[in-house]
Write an enzyme that holds these catalytic residues in place. Sequence first.
Site, mmCIF file in Angstrom:
data_model
loop_
_atom_site.group_PDB
_atom_site.id
_atom_site.type_symbol
_atom_site.label_atom_id
_atom_site.label_comp_id
_atom_site.label_asym_id
_atom_site.label_seq_id
_atom_site.Cartn_x
_atom_site.Cartn_y
_atom_site.Cartn_z
ATOM 1 N N ASP A 18 -1.715 10.458 2.934
ATOM 2 C CA ASP A 18 -0.404 9.850 3.084
ATOM 3 C C ASP A 18 -0.610 8.635 3.989
ATOM 4 O O ASP A 18 -1.705 8.423 4.521
ATOM 5 C CB ASP A 18 0.550 10.869 3.717
ATOM 6 C CG ASP A 18 1.869 10.261 4.122
ATOM 7 O OD1 ASP A 18 2.503 9.585 3.285
ATOM 8 O OD2 ASP A 18 2.273 10.457 5.278
ATOM 9 N N ASP A 20 2.338 6.677 6.352
ATOM 10 C CA ASP A 20 3.112 6.672 7.602
ATOM 11 C C ASP A 20 2.986 8.004 8.318
ATOM 12 O O ASP A 20 3.251 9.069 7.745
ATOM 13 C CB ASP A 20 4.589 6.383 7.303
ATOM 14 C CG ASP A 20 4.829 4.935 6.909
ATOM 15 O OD1 ASP A 20 4.394 4.053 7.663
ATOM 16 O OD2 ASP A 20 5.438 4.692 5.857
ATOM 17 N N THR A 113 1.693 7.218 -1.026
ATOM 18 C CA THR A 113 2.722 6.913 -0.042
ATOM 19 C C THR A 113 4.083 6.773 -0.693
ATOM 20 O O THR A 113 4.195 6.339 -1.848
ATOM 21 C CB THR A 113 2.382 5.618 0.720
ATOM 22 O OG1 THR A 113 3.464 5.288 1.600
ATOM 23 C CG2 THR A 113 2.139 4.451 -0.230
ATOM 24 N N SER A 114 5.119 7.129 0.051
ATOM 25 C CA SER A 114 6.485 6.958 -0.423
ATOM 26 C C SER A 114 6.987 5.539 -0.192
ATOM 27 O O SER A 114 8.107 5.208 -0.581
ATOM 28 C CB SER A 114 7.418 7.958 0.282
ATOM 29 O OG SER A 114 7.071 9.277 -0.071
ATOM 30 N N LYS A 145 7.768 12.725 -3.342
ATOM 31 C CA LYS A 145 7.647 13.919 -2.520
ATOM 32 C C LYS A 145 9.045 14.444 -2.193
ATOM 33 O O LYS A 145 9.952 13.649 -1.983
ATOM 34 C CB LYS A 145 6.891 13.585 -1.223
ATOM 35 C CG LYS A 145 5.513 12.967 -1.468
ATOM 36 C CD LYS A 145 4.924 12.407 -0.161
ATOM 37 C CE LYS A 145 3.628 11.647 -0.425
ATOM 38 N NZ LYS A 145 3.051 11.075 0.809
ATOM 39 N N ASP A 170 1.620 14.443 7.152
ATOM 40 C CA ASP A 170 2.242 14.685 8.453
ATOM 41 C C ASP A 170 3.680 15.164 8.377
ATOM 42 O O ASP A 170 4.224 15.640 9.374
ATOM 43 C CB ASP A 170 2.230 13.392 9.277
ATOM 44 C CG ASP A 170 3.265 12.394 8.784
ATOM 45 O OD1 ASP A 170 4.131 11.979 9.582
ATOM 46 O OD2 ASP A 170 3.226 12.031 7.595
#
Length: 222
Positions: A18, A20, A113-114, A145, A170
Site C-alpha cells: 500500500d 499512504d 493504492t487507493s 479496498k 496499515d
Amino acid sequence: MSPEQPRTTLTARAVVFDMDGTLVDSTALVERIWTEWCGPLGLHPGEVLAFAHGRQTADTVRRFLPELDEEAVLRHVDALLSVEGEAPDGVVEIPGAAAFVAALPVQLVALVTSAPGNIARSRTAVAGVGLPAVVLASEDVPVGKPAPDGYLRAAELLGVEPGDVVVFEDAEAGLQAARASGAQVVVVGDHDGPASEGLTRVADYRGAAVELGDDGLLTITL
C-alpha cells in the site's frame, strides 16, 4: 522495525505495498484536506477520517453524502484530488521504506493504492521512495479496498499466486482487502482494528532485509 521487536522471517515470491501510511506518511496533509472539506458540509472530521483511510476518495464522498448523484460525487472527488495534487508538502518517508523497496527485485514488487496515479507518483517522489514497475492506482481498480481486487490483480501482473505474496498495509480497509486476497499480510504502524489481529507487525522498515534465492524465493527479515 524498532530495535526491541523480535525478528520475523517471511518467504514469498513477490511483495506488494500500500502507499499512504505504509511507504509514505501523508497523515498531516490528508487530515487537513478532509477537515477543510468537512467544514462547510457540517460533517465531523474524525468520523470522515476514520472511514476514509485506505479507501478511494469517491467511496468516502458517497458514504457521507449519500444523497448526491454520481455527477455530484465526482465533482467533490475532483475538488479534493486537485487540492491533494497541488499540496504534497508534509509527506515524508516511513523510516527505512526507500532502502527496503530499493533492495527488492523490481520485477517482484507492486504498489496498490487507493490514491490516483498522479498523486502516488507525487507523494513517493517527495518522500524519496522509488515506484515499482507495477502500480495499481484508484483508476486501475474499479472496486477499491476493502475488496481484494487490487491485490489479486497485482499478483496476476507479477505472475505469482496470491498466497505467494507478502502485502504491507496499515489501514483496516486495506488489511481486509489483503487478507481476502489470500496473501500473507504485515501490518505497518499501530493500527489495531479487527483485520490486524494475529498478523505480523512492524513499526517501520529500519533493519528490514531481503535475500533472493536461486529458486526465485524471497526471504524477508523484519
